[in-house]
Every structure is written in structure tokens, then in C-alpha cells.
Scaffold this active site. Structure first.
Site, PDB file in Angstrom:
ATOM      1  N   ARG A 130      43.736-125.653 -46.543  1.00  0.00           N
ATOM      2  CA  ARG A 130      42.723-125.723 -45.468  1.00  0.00           C
ATOM      3  C   ARG A 130      41.568-124.766 -45.747  1.00  0.00           C
ATOM      4  O   ARG A 130      40.398-125.130 -45.661  1.00  0.00           O
ATOM      5  CB  ARG A 130      43.379-125.381 -44.107  1.00  0.00           C
ATOM      6  CG  ARG A 130      44.202-126.497 -43.509  1.00  0.00           C
ATOM      7  CD  ARG A 130      44.952-126.025 -42.266  1.00  0.00           C
ATOM      8  NE  ARG A 130      46.027-125.119 -42.634  1.00  0.00           N
ATOM      9  CZ  ARG A 130      47.263-125.498 -42.953  1.00  0.00           C
ATOM     10  NH1 ARG A 130      47.584-126.777 -42.904  1.00  0.00           N
ATOM     11  NH2 ARG A 130      48.185-124.625 -43.312  1.00  0.00           N
ATOM     12  N   ASP A 158      48.706-124.820 -61.203  1.00  0.00           N
ATOM     13  CA  ASP A 158      47.600-124.599 -62.148  1.00  0.00           C
ATOM     14  C   ASP A 158      47.712-123.209 -62.782  1.00  0.00           C
ATOM     15  O   ASP A 158      48.307-122.305 -62.205  1.00  0.00           O
ATOM     16  CB  ASP A 158      46.244-124.698 -61.429  1.00  0.00           C
ATOM     17  CG  ASP A 158      45.994-126.083 -60.882  1.00  0.00           C
ATOM     18  OD1 ASP A 158      46.550-127.049 -61.440  1.00  0.00           O
ATOM     19  OD2 ASP A 158      45.260-126.199 -59.881  1.00  0.00           O
ATOM     20  N   ALA A 176      41.188-108.602 -46.237  1.00  0.00           N
ATOM     21  CA  ALA A 176      41.028-108.697 -44.782  1.00  0.00           C
ATOM     22  C   ALA A 176      41.834-109.863 -44.240  1.00  0.00           C
ATOM     23  O   ALA A 176      41.852-110.948 -44.832  1.00  0.00           O
ATOM     24  CB  ALA A 176      39.550-108.883 -44.440  1.00  0.00           C
ATOM     25  N   ASN A 191      41.026-111.306 -41.648  1.00  0.00           N
ATOM     26  CA  ASN A 191      40.096-112.199 -40.965  1.00  0.00           C
ATOM     27  C   ASN A 191      38.679-111.887 -41.444  1.00  0.00           C
ATOM     28  O   ASN A 191      38.210-110.762 -41.311  1.00  0.00           O
ATOM     29  CB  ASN A 191      40.194-112.009 -39.444  1.00  0.00           C
ATOM     30  CG  ASN A 191      39.587-113.168 -38.681  1.00  0.00           C
ATOM     31  OD1 ASN A 191      38.453-113.536 -38.925  1.00  0.00           O
ATOM     32  ND2 ASN A 191      40.355-113.743 -37.771  1.00  0.00           N
ATOM     33  N   HIS A 237      47.881-119.776 -33.097  1.00  0.00           N
ATOM     34  CA  HIS A 237      47.448-120.512 -34.290  1.00  0.00           C
ATOM     35  C   HIS A 237      48.131-121.882 -34.358  1.00  0.00           C
ATOM     36  O   HIS A 237      49.143-122.119 -33.702  1.00  0.00           O
ATOM     37  CB  HIS A 237      47.789-119.730 -35.566  1.00  0.00           C
ATOM     38  CG  HIS A 237      46.868-118.567 -35.794  1.00  0.00           C
ATOM     39  ND1 HIS A 237      47.076-117.347 -35.213  1.00  0.00           N
ATOM     40  CD2 HIS A 237      45.720-118.456 -36.528  1.00  0.00           C
ATOM     41  CE1 HIS A 237      46.106-116.516 -35.576  1.00  0.00           C
ATOM     42  NE2 HIS A 237      45.267-117.157 -36.370  1.00  0.00           N
ATOM     43  N   HIS A 238      47.602-122.716 -35.222  1.00  0.00           N
ATOM     44  CA  HIS A 238      48.116-124.055 -35.521  1.00  0.00           C
ATOM     45  C   HIS A 238      49.598-124.031 -35.950  1.00  0.00           C
ATOM     46  O   HIS A 238      50.100-123.007 -36.421  1.00  0.00           O
ATOM     47  CB  HIS A 238      47.269-124.686 -36.636  1.00  0.00           C
ATOM     48  CG  HIS A 238      47.144-123.823 -37.869  1.00  0.00           C
ATOM     49  ND1 HIS A 238      47.980-123.949 -38.940  1.00  0.00           N
ATOM     50  CD2 HIS A 238      46.295-122.798 -38.171  1.00  0.00           C
ATOM     51  CE1 HIS A 238      47.656-123.061 -39.868  1.00  0.00           C
ATOM     52  NE2 HIS A 238      46.633-122.338 -39.412  1.00  0.00           N
ATOM     53  N   LYS A 290      51.000-122.670 -39.563  1.00  0.00           N
ATOM     54  CA  LYS A 290      50.912-121.272 -40.023  1.00  0.00           C
ATOM     55  C   LYS A 290      52.305-120.722 -40.338  1.00  0.00           C
ATOM     56  O   LYS A 290      53.241-120.872 -39.554  1.00  0.00           O
ATOM     57  CB  LYS A 290      50.202-120.403 -38.972  1.00  0.00           C
ATOM     58  CG  LYS A 290      49.942-118.990 -39.471  1.00  0.00           C
ATOM     59  CD  LYS A 290      48.869-118.285 -38.668  1.00  0.00           C
ATOM     60  CE  LYS A 290      48.660-116.848 -39.114  1.00  0.00           C
ATOM     61  NZ  LYS A 290      48.225-116.718 -40.515  1.00  0.00           N
ATOM     62  N   GLY A 308      47.639-111.984 -39.615  1.00  0.00           N
ATOM     63  CA  GLY A 308      47.045-110.825 -40.286  1.00  0.00           C
ATOM     64  C   GLY A 308      46.042-110.129 -39.376  1.00  0.00           C
ATOM     65  O   GLY A 308      45.914-108.897 -39.387  1.00  0.00           O
TER      66      GLY A 308
HETATM   67  N1  LIG Z   1      41.569-113.818 -43.965  1.00  0.00           N
HETATM   68  C1  LIG Z   1      41.094-114.881 -43.290  1.00  0.00           C
HETATM   69  O1  LIG Z   1      39.966-114.895 -42.768  1.00  0.00           O
HETATM   70  C2  LIG Z   1      41.954-116.093 -43.207  1.00  0.00           C
HETATM   71  C3  LIG Z   1      43.167-116.077 -43.811  1.00  0.00           C
HETATM   72  N2  LIG Z   1      43.939-117.195 -43.820  1.00  0.00           N
HETATM   73  C4  LIG Z   1      45.155-117.108 -44.629  1.00  0.00           C
HETATM   74  O2  LIG Z   1      44.918-117.779 -45.856  1.00  0.00           O
HETATM   75  C5  LIG Z   1      46.124-118.347 -46.346  1.00  0.00           C
HETATM   76  C6  LIG Z   1      45.923-119.809 -46.614  1.00  0.00           C
HETATM   77  O3  LIG Z   1      45.714-120.485 -45.397  1.00  0.00           O
HETATM   78  P1  LIG Z   1      45.541-122.077 -45.358  1.00  0.00           P
HETATM   79  O4  LIG Z   1      44.441-122.481 -46.285  1.00  0.00           O
HETATM   80  O5  LIG Z   1      45.479-122.454 -43.936  1.00  0.00           O
HETATM   81  O6  LIG Z   1      46.944-122.532 -45.974  1.00  0.00           O
HETATM   82  P2  LIG Z   1      47.280-123.883 -46.764  1.00  0.00           P
HETATM   83  O7  LIG Z   1      48.777-123.983 -46.765  1.00  0.00           O
HETATM   84  O8  LIG Z   1      46.479-125.001 -46.202  1.00  0.00           O
HETATM   85  O9  LIG Z   1      46.753-123.590 -48.243  1.00  0.00           O
HETATM   86  C7  LIG Z   1      47.389-122.802 -49.174  1.00  0.00           C
HETATM   87  C8  LIG Z   1      47.217-123.461 -50.527  1.00  0.00           C
HETATM   88  O10 LIG Z   1      47.739-122.599 -51.538  1.00  0.00           O
HETATM   89  C9  LIG Z   1      48.474-123.428 -52.440  1.00  0.00           C
HETATM   90  N3  LIG Z   1      49.407-122.696 -53.300  1.00  0.00           N
HETATM   91  C10 LIG Z   1      50.755-122.551 -53.170  1.00  0.00           C
HETATM   92  N4  LIG Z   1      51.239-121.883 -54.240  1.00  0.00           N
HETATM   93  C11 LIG Z   1      50.191-121.620 -55.045  1.00  0.00           C
HETATM   94  C12 LIG Z   1      50.056-120.970 -56.319  1.00  0.00           C
HETATM   95  N5  LIG Z   1      51.115-120.480 -56.961  1.00  0.00           N
HETATM   96  N6  LIG Z   1      48.826-120.878 -56.854  1.00  0.00           N
HETATM   97  C13 LIG Z   1      47.735-121.380 -56.234  1.00  0.00           C
HETATM   98  N7  LIG Z   1      47.814-122.033 -55.040  1.00  0.00           N
HETATM   99  C14 LIG Z   1      49.009-122.136 -54.453  1.00  0.00           C
HETATM  100  C15 LIG Z   1      49.154-124.416 -51.505  1.00  0.00           C
HETATM  101  O11 LIG Z   1      49.663-125.512 -52.236  1.00  0.00           O
HETATM  102  P3  LIG Z   1      50.962-126.302 -51.651  1.00  0.00           P
HETATM  103  O12 LIG Z   1      50.533-126.841 -50.312  1.00  0.00           O
HETATM  104  O13 LIG Z   1      51.215-127.333 -52.676  1.00  0.00           O
HETATM  105  O14 LIG Z   1      52.067-125.272 -51.512  1.00  0.00           O
HETATM  106  C16 LIG Z   1      47.986-124.791 -50.601  1.00  0.00           C
HETATM  107  O15 LIG Z   1      47.177-125.784 -51.182  1.00  0.00           O
HETATM  108  C17 LIG Z   1      47.184-118.021 -45.294  1.00  0.00           C
HETATM  109  O16 LIG Z   1      47.881-116.875 -45.666  1.00  0.00           O
HETATM  110  C18 LIG Z   1      46.361-117.764 -44.027  1.00  0.00           C
HETATM  111  O17 LIG Z   1      47.004-116.937 -43.112  1.00  0.00           O
HETATM  112  C19 LIG Z   1      43.549-118.332 -43.211  1.00  0.00           C
HETATM  113  C20 LIG Z   1      42.360-118.401 -42.558  1.00  0.00           C
HETATM  114  C21 LIG Z   1      41.459-117.274 -42.509  1.00  0.00           C
HETATM  115  O1  LIG Z   2      46.489-118.990 -40.988  1.00  0.00           O
HETATM  116  C1  LIG Z   2      45.404-119.123 -40.375  1.00  0.00           C
HETATM  117  O2  LIG Z   2      44.958-120.235 -40.080  1.00  0.00           O
HETATM  118  C2  LIG Z   2      44.640-117.906 -40.041  1.00  0.00           C
HETATM  119  N1  LIG Z   2      45.065-116.774 -40.531  1.00  0.00           N
HETATM  120  C3  LIG Z   2      44.445-115.507 -40.401  1.00  0.00           C
HETATM  121  C4  LIG Z   2      45.384-114.518 -39.784  1.00  0.00           C
HETATM  122  O3  LIG Z   2      46.585-114.529 -40.109  1.00  0.00           O
HETATM  123  O4  LIG Z   2      44.940-113.693 -38.977  1.00  0.00           O
HETATM  124  C5  LIG Z   2      43.066-115.562 -39.786  1.00  0.00           C
HETATM  125  C6  LIG Z   2      42.809-116.680 -38.835  1.00  0.00           C
HETATM  126  O5  LIG Z   2      43.161-116.296 -37.547  1.00  0.00           O
HETATM  127  C7  LIG Z   2      43.403-118.010 -39.256  1.00  0.00           C
END
Ligand SMILES: NC(=O)C1=CN([C@@H]2O[C@H](COP(=O)(O)OP(=O)(O)OC[C@H]3O[C@@H](n4cnc5c(N)ncnc54)[C@H](OP(=O)(O)O)[C@@H]3O)[C@@H](O)[C@H]2O)C=CC1
Ligand SMILES: O=C(O)C1=N[C@H](C(=O)O)C[C@H](O)C1
Length: 243
Positions: free
Chosen positions: A13, A37, A99, A101, A132-133, A136, A142
Site C-alpha cells: 500500500r 527481489d 519515523a 509517521n 487502523h485498517h 495492519k 508506530g
Molecule cells: N511511517 C509511516 O508514515 C507509515 C508507516 N507504515 C508502515 O509501513 C509498513 C508497510 O505498510 P503497508 O504498505 O501498508 O504494508 P503492505 O503489507 O501493503 O506492504 C508491504 C510490502 O512489503 C513486501 N515485502 C515483504 N517481504 C519483503 C522483503 N523481504 N523485501 C521487500 N519487500 C517485502 C510485502 O510483500 P508481500 O505482501 O508479498 O509479503 C508488501 O508488498 C508497515 O510497517 C506500516 O506500519 C505505513 C504507513 C505510513
Molecule cells: O500501517 C499503517 O497503515 C500505518 N502505520 C503507521 C503506524 O504504525 O503508525 C502510520 C500510519 O498511521 C499508517
């Protein structure tokens, strides 16, 4: 010249949200990596690594970045203490922006929360609520973890006890408690609220995320900022000049 980004977690996402705003943020997604990859072929020629994948993946990608002297922006949350230590070891070698967020609004919420905790003091009871959704993986978020730190910093009473949810005969609430409650469901992007409950009044500070674009834009702003910085650990609050 656009900033060349190695994006880890590109199919997720957040990976997709980052790719969607890259061009408008003067960035090029130079290499896109997801599960299966190998990022090692592309790392030498990128400017910055942006990591939004899974907690267990972060230490290895940070190690690879450190071997090549590349800054890393970490958005991934939910790391264990062992994973955190492994990541932090590399702050001696490269700049790491880390971070929970990357939205501007939540980083302002951190600032306001610290100020409120300082002013209100130990007589006001802090409770943190996040939603959250349903996909998660980690709880609390975080962002909530950072809010706990900020409330602690602001109150300065020490010895805080974190109460994660409450169930059963939990007894009278103590002054040193910080309550934390994680709600999950549907497609909620991210909601955070900090309540300071006093006698006869309640202060409430909150942030509501409606679109992942806010995190994506912040992460790419952090990526630009990280280039050329000295090795160390930085937060989004440093990027925004809020500290
Ligand atoms: N700091 C911020 O502002 C925010 C932080 N987050 C955090 O970011 C992270 C990702 O969130 P989100 O995008 O919703 O999660 P998703 O599950 O949608 O995306 C994570 C991706 O990482 C892939 N992945 C798994 N293993 C590996 C690997 N070894 N190497 C590379 N990629 C890999 C997953 O693949 P597969 O599905 O095949 O396992 C998936 O495509 C979470 O920890 C979330 O809490 C989210 C939003 C904002
Ligand atoms: O997993 C998410 O989606 C999000 N993760 C971050 C967190 O763990 O705080 C930031 C955001 O709220 C969305």
C-alpha cells in the site's frame, strides 16, 4: 536531477503511494524491490533507500545500505527490540531517518502533545487511542509508540506504566499510567487521539489521515533531506525543524 530512490516494499500500500507521488516530489523510483527481489544489484547507483516493507526485513536492507554508504528512510513499524538494535548500530555509518509517521500533521501532533503534557502535568491522565485498517500487522501503531515517548518526555514524572487496553478488575487508575488502545477494522488509513483527562475537564488532541499520500510525500521529503547528512539517527521532527 531527480533523487534516485531504491524503494523497498514497492508492491505494498505504501510502496504504491510513494511511487504515485515520486515524480512530483522530484524523485525517480530508480529501483523497485518487493518480496523475493534482490536489492543488491541496484543499491550502488541509488541516492537514498526508502524502506516500507515488514519489520523483519528492515535490518538486512539497512545493513546493505550501510555497506554502500547510502542514507535510509525507514517507515516500517513493529520492530522487535533485537531488530531495533541491529538497525541502530548502522547510525554510526549512515544517516537514518526513522519515523512511525511521515505526515506533517502527526508530527505537529507530537509537538502539541509534548506541550500539553508539560503544561497539564501529572494530575491529567493520558490515554492514547489509535485506529487502523484490518490488514495492519503491528499494535500499537508506530505513531502511538512515539506518542507514548512524547507524553513521557513532557510529563517528566518517570516510572510510567503503559496499560495496553484494560480488562478485568484492573483497580484504580494510577497517576503514572499511560493508557494505550489499538482499534482495527475496515479500510481506516490512520486515526490517533491523545486524551488528557483531568478533574472536571478533558483535553483531546487528534489527527485523522484520509489518504496515504500524506505519508508518501513526507517520506520523500525526508529522502531529499537525508542526502549528504552526517551519520546518525534522525526523526521526521528533525526534517521538519520541530525539535
Ligand atoms: N511511517 C509511516 O508514515 C507509515 C508507516 N507504515 C508502515 O509501513 C509498513 C508497510 O505498510 P503497508 O504498505 O501498508 O504494508 P503492505 O503489507 O501493503 O506492504 C508491504 C510490502 O512489503 C513486501 N515485502 C515483504 N517481504 C519483503 C522483503 N523481504 N523485501 C521487500 N519487500 C517485502 C510485502 O510483500 P508481500 O505482501 O508479498 O509479503 C508488501 O508488498 C508497515 O510497517 C506500516 O506500519 C505505513 C504507513 C505510513
Ligand atoms: O500501517 C499503517 O497503515 C500505518 N502505520 C503507521 C503506524 O504504525 O503508525 C502510520 C500510519 O498511521 C499508517
Amino acid at each position: 536531477m531527480p533523487l534516485k530512490i531504491l524503494l523497498n516494499g514497492c508492491a505494498g500500500r505504501m510502496g504504491q503511494a510513494i511511487a504515485a507521488v515520486a515524480q512530483d516530489s522530484d524523485c525517480e523510483i530508480f529501483a523497485s524491490c518487493d518480496a523475493g527481489d534482490d536489492p543488491s544489484a541496484a543499491i550502488a547507483d541509488c541516492d537514498v533507500v526508502v524502506e516500507f516493507s515488514m519489520h523483519k526485513v528492515t535490518p538486512a536492507i539497512v545493513k546493505l545500505a550501510a555497506e554502500h554508504g547510502k542514507p535510509v528512510v525507514i517507515g516500517t513499524t513493529g520492530h522487535s527490540s533485537e531488530e531495533r538494535e541491529a538497525i541502530l548500530a548502522h547510525t554510526k555509518t549512515i544517516p537514518i531517518v526513522w519515523a512511525g509517521n511521515y505526515s506533517i500533521g502527526v508530527n505537529v501532533l507530537f509537538w502539541l502533545t509534548r506541550k500539553a503534557a508539560e503544561i497539564l502535568g501529572p494530575d491529567y491522565n493520558p490515554e492514547i487511542i489509535e485506529m487502523h485498517h484490518r490488514h495492519k500487522l503491528d499494535a500499537p501503531s508506530g505513531t502511538a509508540e512515539r506518542l507514548i515517548e512524547v507524553v513521557r518526555d513532557g510529563r517528566k514524572i518517570g516510572q510510567e506504566r503503559i496499560s495496553h487496553g484494560r480488562e478485568g478488575i484492573v483497580g484504580v487508575r494510577q497517576k503514572n499510567e499511560i493508557g494505550v488502545h489499538a482499534l482495527r477494522g475496515g479500510s481506516v488509513v490512520g486515526e490517533h487521539e491523545v486524551i488528557f483527562a483531568g478533574e472536571g475537564e478533558r483535553v483531546s488532541l487528534s489527527h485523522s489521515a484520509g489518504d496515504r499520500k500524506i505519508f508518501a510525500l513526507g517520506a520523500l521529503r525526508a529522502a531529499h533531506w537525508s542526502k549528504g547528512k552526517t551519520p546518525g539517527l534522525y526523526r521526521m521532527e528533525d526534517v521538519l525543524g520541530l525539535v
